[in-house]
Motif scaffolding. Structure first.
Motif, PDB file in Angstrom:
ATOM      1  N   GLY A 137     -17.623   7.438   2.028  1.00 28.39           N
ATOM      2  CA  GLY A 137     -17.415   8.880   2.097  1.00 28.39           C
ATOM      3  C   GLY A 137     -16.429   9.400   1.065  1.00 28.39           C
ATOM      4  O   GLY A 137     -16.002  10.543   1.120  1.00 28.39           O
ATOM      5  N   GLY A 138     -16.055   8.568   0.106  1.00 30.50           N
ATOM      6  CA  GLY A 138     -15.114   8.968  -0.938  1.00 30.50           C
ATOM      7  C   GLY A 138     -13.681   8.828  -0.465  1.00 30.50           C
ATOM      8  O   GLY A 138     -13.054   9.805  -0.065  1.00 30.50           O
ATOM      9  N   VAL A 139     -13.161   7.612  -0.458  1.00 28.68           N
ATOM     10  CA  VAL A 139     -11.798   7.342  -0.008  1.00 28.68           C
ATOM     11  C   VAL A 139     -11.014   6.669  -1.130  1.00 28.68           C
ATOM     12  O   VAL A 139     -11.585   5.989  -1.985  1.00 28.68           O
ATOM     13  N   TYR A 140      -9.705   6.870  -1.119  1.00 27.08           N
ATOM     14  CA  TYR A 140      -8.826   6.347  -2.161  1.00 27.08           C
ATOM     15  C   TYR A 140      -7.695   5.543  -1.516  1.00 27.08           C
ATOM     16  O   TYR A 140      -7.217   5.894  -0.447  1.00 27.08           O
ATOM     17  N   MET A 141      -7.258   4.503  -2.209  1.00 22.37           N
ATOM     18  CA  MET A 141      -6.086   3.740  -1.789  1.00 22.37           C
ATOM     19  C   MET A 141      -5.288   3.379  -3.034  1.00 22.37           C
ATOM     20  O   MET A 141      -5.838   2.853  -4.005  1.00 22.37           O
TER      21      MET A 141
ATOM     22  N   ILE B  55       0.869  -1.178   0.000  1.00 23.33           N
ATOM     23  CA  ILE B  55       0.000   0.000   0.000  1.00 23.33           C
ATOM     24  C   ILE B  55       0.903   1.224   0.000  1.00 23.33           C
ATOM     25  O   ILE B  55       1.759   1.380   0.863  1.00 23.33           O
ATOM     26  N   ILE B  56       0.715   2.081  -0.978  1.00 20.72           N
ATOM     27  CA  ILE B  56       1.509   3.302  -1.097  1.00 20.72           C
ATOM     28  C   ILE B  56       0.917   4.391  -0.216  1.00 20.72           C
ATOM     29  O   ILE B  56       1.617   5.023   0.563  1.00 20.72           O
ATOM     30  N   VAL B  57      -0.374   4.615  -0.346  1.00 19.40           N
ATOM     31  CA  VAL B  57      -1.030   5.661   0.432  1.00 19.40           C
ATOM     32  C   VAL B  57      -2.540   5.400   0.429  1.00 19.40           C
ATOM     33  O   VAL B  57      -3.088   4.891  -0.540  1.00 19.40           O
ATOM     34  N   ASP B  58      -3.164   5.699   1.554  1.00 17.20           N
ATOM     35  CA  ASP B  58      -4.627   5.762   1.551  1.00 17.20           C
ATOM     36  C   ASP B  58      -5.018   7.178   1.947  1.00 17.20           C
ATOM     37  O   ASP B  58      -4.357   7.818   2.750  1.00 17.20           O
ATOM     38  N   VAL B  59      -6.043   7.652   1.297  1.00 16.47           N
ATOM     39  CA  VAL B  59      -6.463   9.050   1.446  1.00 16.47           C
ATOM     40  C   VAL B  59      -7.908   9.061   1.925  1.00 16.47           C
ATOM     41  O   VAL B  59      -8.794   8.574   1.227  1.00 16.47           O
TER      42      VAL B  59
ATOM     43  N   THR C 268      -2.475   0.160  -8.742  1.00 15.43           N
ATOM     44  CA  THR C 268      -3.921  -0.036  -8.683  1.00 15.43           C
ATOM     45  C   THR C 268      -4.487   0.995  -7.714  1.00 15.43           C
ATOM     46  O   THR C 268      -3.978   1.171  -6.607  1.00 15.43           O
ATOM     47  N   LEU C 269      -5.528   1.661  -8.150  1.00 17.52           N
ATOM     48  CA  LEU C 269      -6.244   2.624  -7.321  1.00 17.52           C
ATOM     49  C   LEU C 269      -7.601   2.036  -6.982  1.00 17.52           C
ATOM     50  O   LEU C 269      -8.312   1.558  -7.863  1.00 17.52           O
TER      51      LEU C 269
ATOM     52  N   TRP D 155       4.081   9.454  -3.827  1.00 15.53           N
ATOM     53  CA  TRP D 155       4.337   9.035  -2.448  1.00 15.53           C
ATOM     54  C   TRP D 155       4.945   7.629  -2.372  1.00 15.53           C
ATOM     55  O   TRP D 155       5.159   7.096  -1.283  1.00 15.53           O
ATOM     56  N   ASP D 156       5.239   7.042  -3.522  1.00 17.47           N
ATOM     57  CA  ASP D 156       5.882   5.725  -3.560  1.00 17.47           C
ATOM     58  C   ASP D 156       7.367   5.906  -3.250  1.00 17.47           C
ATOM     59  O   ASP D 156       8.108   6.489  -4.037  1.00 17.47           O
ATOM     60  N   SER D 157       7.802   5.434  -2.089  1.00 17.63           N
ATOM     61  CA  SER D 157       9.198   5.610  -1.672  1.00 17.63           C
ATOM     62  C   SER D 157       9.692   4.321  -1.024  1.00 17.63           C
ATOM     63  O   SER D 157       8.977   3.324  -0.954  1.00 17.63           O
TER      64      SER D 157
END
Length: 116
Positions: free
Chosen positions: A95-99, A14-18, A87-88, A55-57
């Motif tokens: 509530g409108g979330v992204y990963m 998982i790179i980031v979840d927003v 993959t998104l 944000w991929d590090s």
């Protein structure tokens, strides 16, 4: 007796979840496109992937690596988008979330397996 070959287990990073804040606002603008602020959306997952992949590090924790493909929920409400190995997952019912995630690379797999 035949010798079975060991198939390496797929791991996902998982790179980031927003879920809130300025990043969420930017993701919503990119995802909705011309429909931003209305009930309409362009569902432009590729634009969100391009934004979030910065944000991929090399920094990650054990919790960022998963044995199963990540999902917000497993009830069919996730929208899935693919681009450049990423993959998104977008879910509007939460509530409108992204990963954003991708398959773990060799180094990530080795470190994860060594620690676990």
């Amino acid at each position: 007796m035949s010798q079975r070959s060991i198939v390496p287990q797929k791991l996902y990073r998982i790179i980031v979840d927003v879920q809130y804040g300025d990043m969420l606002d930017e993701c919503n603008k990119l995802y909705d496109g011309k429909g931003y602020g209305t009930v309409f959306t362009d569902a432009n997952g590729e634009a969100v992937i391009d934004y979030l992949k910065q944000w991929d590090s090399d920094e990650w924790t054990d919790d960022d690596i998963r044995c199963e493909e990540p999902r917000w929920v497993n009830n069919g409400t996730d929208s899935v988008h693919h681009k450049d190995g990423y993959t998104l997952i977008y879910n509007s019912t939460l509530g409108g979330v992204y990963m954003l995630y991708r398959e773990a690379n060799v180094t990530e797999r080795e470190l994860y397996n060594k620690l676990n």
